[in-house]
Design an enzyme around this catalytic site. Structure first.
Site, PDB file in Angstrom:
ATOM      1  N   ASN A 155       0.787  -1.240   0.000  1.00  0.00           N
ATOM      2  CA  ASN A 155       0.000   0.000   0.000  1.00  0.00           C
ATOM      3  C   ASN A 155       0.817   1.286   0.000  1.00  0.00           C
ATOM      4  OD1 ASN A 155       0.780  -0.427   2.673  1.00  0.00           O
ATOM      5  ND2 ASN A 155      -1.014   0.610   3.481  1.00  0.00           N
ATOM      6  N   GLU A 251       5.737  -3.811  11.760  1.00  0.00           N
ATOM      7  CA  GLU A 251       4.576  -2.921  11.781  1.00  0.00           C
ATOM      8  C   GLU A 251       3.467  -3.654  11.053  1.00  0.00           C
ATOM      9  OE1 GLU A 251       4.328  -0.423  13.599  1.00  0.00           O
ATOM     10  OE2 GLU A 251       6.396   0.214  13.972  1.00  0.00           O
ATOM     11  N   CYS A 285      -2.879   1.143   7.109  1.00  0.00           N
ATOM     12  CA  CYS A 285      -2.859   0.508   8.436  1.00  0.00           C
ATOM     13  C   CYS A 285      -3.433   1.458   9.473  1.00  0.00           C
ATOM     14  CB  CYS A 285      -1.441   0.105   8.813  1.00  0.00           C
ATOM     15  SG  CYS A 285      -0.294   1.475   8.869  1.00  0.00           S
TER      16      CYS A 285
HETATM   17  P1  NAP Z   1       0.993  -9.045   3.447  1.00  0.00           P
HETATM   18  O1  NAP Z   1       0.152  -9.867   2.573  1.00  0.00           O
HETATM   19  O2  NAP Z   1       1.251  -9.505   4.826  1.00  0.00           O
HETATM   20  O3  NAP Z   1       2.380  -8.863   2.654  1.00  0.00           O
HETATM   21  C1  NAP Z   1       3.394  -8.049   3.146  1.00  0.00           C
HETATM   22  C2  NAP Z   1       4.714  -8.493   2.576  1.00  0.00           C
HETATM   23  O4  NAP Z   1       5.048  -9.781   3.082  1.00  0.00           O
HETATM   24  C3  NAP Z   1       4.725  -8.632   1.060  1.00  0.00           C
HETATM   25  O5  NAP Z   1       5.976  -8.223   0.573  1.00  0.00           O
HETATM   26  C4  NAP Z   1       4.544 -10.123   0.861  1.00  0.00           C
HETATM   27  O6  NAP Z   1       5.019 -10.591  -0.369  1.00  0.00           O
HETATM   28  C5  NAP Z   1       5.394 -10.630   1.998  1.00  0.00           C
HETATM   29  N1  NAP Z   1       5.137 -12.013   2.385  1.00  0.00           N
HETATM   30  C6  NAP Z   1       4.002 -12.741   2.245  1.00  0.00           C
HETATM   31  N2  NAP Z   1       4.179 -13.988   2.749  1.00  0.00           N
HETATM   32  C7  NAP Z   1       5.446 -14.046   3.226  1.00  0.00           C
HETATM   33  C8  NAP Z   1       6.221 -15.054   3.858  1.00  0.00           C
HETATM   34  N3  NAP Z   1       5.743 -16.264   4.132  1.00  0.00           N
HETATM   35  N4  NAP Z   1       7.494 -14.762   4.206  1.00  0.00           N
HETATM   36  C9  NAP Z   1       8.009 -13.549   3.957  1.00  0.00           C
HETATM   37  N5  NAP Z   1       7.319 -12.544   3.337  1.00  0.00           N
HETATM   38  C10 NAP Z   1       6.061 -12.796   2.994  1.00  0.00           C
HETATM   39  O7  NAP Z   1       0.415  -7.567   3.571  1.00  0.00           O
HETATM   40  P2  NAP Z   1      -0.115  -6.585   2.418  1.00  0.00           P
HETATM   41  O8  NAP Z   1      -1.397  -7.128   1.886  1.00  0.00           O
HETATM   42  O9  NAP Z   1       0.977  -6.279   1.448  1.00  0.00           O
HETATM   43  O10 NAP Z   1      -0.404  -5.251   3.247  1.00  0.00           O
HETATM   44  C11 NAP Z   1      -1.586  -5.052   3.970  1.00  0.00           C
HETATM   45  C12 NAP Z   1      -1.362  -5.297   5.436  1.00  0.00           C
HETATM   46  O11 NAP Z   1      -0.214  -4.597   5.869  1.00  0.00           O
HETATM   47  C13 NAP Z   1      -2.492  -4.765   6.300  1.00  0.00           C
HETATM   48  O12 NAP Z   1      -2.757  -5.665   7.329  1.00  0.00           O
HETATM   49  C14 NAP Z   1      -1.936  -3.473   6.875  1.00  0.00           C
HETATM   50  O13 NAP Z   1      -2.516  -3.059   8.075  1.00  0.00           O
HETATM   51  C15 NAP Z   1      -0.507  -3.815   7.022  1.00  0.00           C
HETATM   52  N6  NAP Z   1       0.315  -2.610   7.028  1.00  0.00           N
HETATM   53  C16 NAP Z   1       0.798  -2.189   8.209  1.00  0.00           C
HETATM   54  C17 NAP Z   1       1.548  -1.026   8.259  1.00  0.00           C
HETATM   55  C18 NAP Z   1       2.101  -0.516   9.554  1.00  0.00           C
HETATM   56  O14 NAP Z   1       3.020   0.287   9.504  1.00  0.00           O
HETATM   57  N7  NAP Z   1       1.584  -0.937  10.695  1.00  0.00           N
HETATM   58  C19 NAP Z   1       1.804  -0.322   7.090  1.00  0.00           C
HETATM   59  C20 NAP Z   1       1.273  -0.787   5.888  1.00  0.00           C
HETATM   60  C21 NAP Z   1       0.528  -1.944   5.866  1.00  0.00           C
HETATM   61  P3  NAP Z   1       3.963 -11.009  -1.546  1.00  0.00           P
HETATM   62  O15 NAP Z   1       3.297  -9.755  -1.948  1.00  0.00           O
HETATM   63  O16 NAP Z   1       4.836 -11.597  -2.579  1.00  0.00           O
HETATM   64  O17 NAP Z   1       3.008 -12.001  -0.940  1.00  0.00           O
HETATM   65  O1  G3H Z   2      -0.555   1.758   5.884  1.00  0.00           O
HETATM   66  C1  G3H Z   2       0.201   2.064   6.784  1.00  0.00           C
HETATM   67  C2  G3H Z   2       1.004   3.273   6.713  1.00  0.00           C
HETATM   68  O2  G3H Z   2       2.077   3.179   7.631  1.00  0.00           O
HETATM   69  C3  G3H Z   2       0.126   4.454   7.005  1.00  0.00           C
HETATM   70  O3  G3H Z   2       0.779   5.628   6.715  1.00  0.00           O
HETATM   71  O4  G3H Z   2      -0.679   7.095   8.112  1.00  0.00           O
HETATM   72  O5  G3H Z   2       0.883   8.074   6.434  1.00  0.00           O
HETATM   73  O6  G3H Z   2      -1.151   6.814   5.688  1.00  0.00           O
HETATM   74  P1  G3H Z   2      -0.097   6.969   6.732  1.00  0.00           P
END
Ligand code: NAP
Ligand code: G3H
Length: 476
Positions: A155, A251, A285
């Site tokens: 994202n 995160e 997030c």
């Molecule tokens: P995701 O599906 O967990 O994927 C995140 C990353 O992990 C991608 O690069 C993915 O690669 C990789 N990945 C997947 N399976 C893995 C494994 N078994 N081992 C190592 N890496 C692996 O998350 P997303 O859909 O990209 O993002 C959405 C989520 O991220 C939401 O839950 C959101 O809240 C969270 N998020 C949190 C923050 C924060 O700062 N707290 C910021 C942004 C997003 P692939 O794409 O190749 O599967």
């Molecule tokens: O999606 C998670 C990002 O860390 C959120 O960043 O609060 O600047 O949109 P933002």
């Protein structure tokens, strides 16, 4: 027209027979690029070369490392439009927000370079401790950890990737970079600008390929010294179990509530909540994922929220719409499931509850209760349930009941009340009279409970990607 192939820069013996992975735009559905899926052998080779390259990089002065980061920021700054356009196409973010993300990245890298220049060590004498001697002097410096693995989500494919790579390099590490598959073209451009700025390609190997296929091998590689992960809680939890004695910062997801008291300008708060909950279709997030409103204003606030949601633009990121197609069909299916579950259990949809392809219309839910999945699960899409509270105790309990602990917003004109309440909230950050958000990027950004481990934020990231080393002088 042939689709462009995006190959890792650091691999010189590319296997021409390997099947490339097509990347389609989430809104136009057009193929926008082909990715090379790295094999385990290539991962291994990349990490070994990154280790060797880091042995040279760590001997550069802090200022030399910072100078390279300044050059990197300059390269990105000269490609803002091009990178923003790729970002929009690849992850469907509105073009203005895509431009903001790229510019924010320039600022982030410049600030990181400035910060690392100004980070110095400390010294202390033994005499401060009972029985200690003045003739003992400890010199405490920060040294790099070695090889950092950065795994980024879809994202913020440019900003959140740079938010790992810049501090890793600034601290003297090499950085293996695994972008989200949908986000890898952005990652490729990001690494290209870094190499164009003069960074040796072995120091920042771009590892493309599905997390489900190479992830386990990657995160358990014995040469890794640190893992920085941003993504979903489920993925984070599974990685945390595998990394062993390697330090991690994670995160993860959130379920940030906006707690609204009866002493605020409700029109203004409704606008803030709708922007906080629905921008980029709720794929943040830090999106507001629950409203917890005081009983005396819930009716009025709900009316105002409904009015604001009805004003949201729905359509293409090229037109800067707030509500755009979700990243993929699975994500849209999931949001619809959450809405259907809530409706079956008695919720009422005041807006939305409609889907066209992967566009889910922004859905405000009222009459919600704690038996509904939407009360607990992170949607990462445009659905927002409205809960009611009467006493502060109830609001705190409801906010804390979640497994997540990223941020909480309190809207009240009484700072006294908000401050006292803040003490009782189990969360990384409390925003008083503001929506949840990560920035400004030099602030610490913290997920607690299932929202993460450790702290990000420019200085904190440099600190977590380095360690203290003590040299003690014992003299006569
Ligand atoms: P995701 O599906 O967990 O994927 C995140 C990353 O992990 C991608 O690069 C993915 O690669 C990789 N990945 C997947 N399976 C893995 C494994 N078994 N081992 C190592 N890496 C692996 O998350 P997303 O859909 O990209 O993002 C959405 C989520 O991220 C939401 O839950 C959101 O809240 C969270 N998020 C949190 C923050 C924060 O700062 N707290 C910021 C942004 C997003 P692939 O794409 O190749 O599967
Ligand atoms: O999606 C998670 C990002 O860390 C959120 O960043 O609060 O600047 O949109 P933002």
């Amino acid at each position: 027209m042939t689709t462009q192939k995006y190959m890792p820069f650091h691999l010189h013996n590319i296997d021409d027979s390997r099947k490339l992975m097509p990347i389609k735009s989430p809104y136009s559905n057009e193929e926008i690029g082909l990715l090379y899926p790295c094999s385990k052998d290539e991962v291994d080779e990349s990490i070994k070369r990154a280790k060797a390259a880091q042995n040279i990089w760590k001997t550069e002065t802090v200022r030399q490392r910072a100078e390279l980061l300044f050059l990197w920021a300059k390269q990105i700054n000269s490609s803002v439009e091009e990178m923003a356009s790729i970002l929009m196409q690849e992850v469907g973010k509105g073009i203005d927000d895509a431009v903001k993300e790229v510019k924010r990245t320039v600022d982030f890298i410049n600030y990181t370079a400035e910060e690392v220049i100004h980070m110095t060590g400390e010294s202390m004498r033994g005499e401060n401790f009972p029985g200690g001697s003045r003739k003992k002097l400890a010199i405490i410096e920060r040294v790099p950890l070695g090889v950092v693995l950065s795994i980024a989500p879809f994202n913020y494919p440019i900003n959140l990737a740079a938010a790992k790579i810049a501090p890793a390099l600034a601290a003297g590490n090499s950085c293996i970079f695994k972008p989200a598959t949908q986000g890898s073209i952005c990652g490729w451009y990001l690494v290209k600008t870094l190499i164009d700025a003069g960074m040796p390609e072995e120091l920042v190997p771009l590892i493309t390929g599905k997390g489900s296929e190479i992830g386990d091998y990657l995160v358990q590689h014995p040469l890794l010294n640190f893992v920085s992960f941003t993504g979903g809680t489920e993925t984070g939890l599974s990685i945390a179990k595998k990394v062993g004695m390697v330090p991690i910062v994670m995160e993860l997801g959130g379920k940030d509530p906006a707690i609204v008291f009866d002493d605020v300008d409700l029109e203004l708060i409704a606008k803030t909540i709708v922007a906080g909950g629905f921008s980029y279709s709720g794929q943040r997030c830090t999106g507001i994922k629950r409203v917890i409103a005081h009983k005396s204003i819930i009716h009025e606030l709900t009316k105002l929220l409904t009015k604001e949601v009805e004003l949201l633009s729905i359509g293409s990121p090229e037109d800067n719409c707030s509500i755009v197609p979700l990243i993929d069909t699975k994500a849209a299916d999931y949001i619809v499931e959450l809405i259907d579950d809530a409706l079956q259990k008695g919720a009422v949809a005041l807006t939305g509850n409609k889907r066209e392809g992967n566009i889910v219309y922004p859905t405000l839910l009222t009459n919600v209760n704690l038996n509904m999945r939407v009360a607990w699960e992170e949607p990462f899409g445009p659905v927002l349930p409205i809960f009611e509270f009467e006493t502060e105790e109830e609001a705190v309990n409801l906010a804390n009941a979640s497994d997540y602990g990223l941020q909480v917003s309190i809207f009240s004109s009484s700072y006294d009340r908000a401050f006292k309440m803040s003490d009782r909230l189990e969360t990384g950050t409390v925003q008083i009279n503001g929506r949840p958000e990560r920035g400004p990027d030099h602030f610490p950004f913290i997920g607690t409970k299932h929202s993460g481990i450790g702290v990000q934020g420019i200085r904190k990231s440099i600190e977590s990607m380095s360690r203290e080393k003590v040299t003690i002088l014992n003299f006569e």
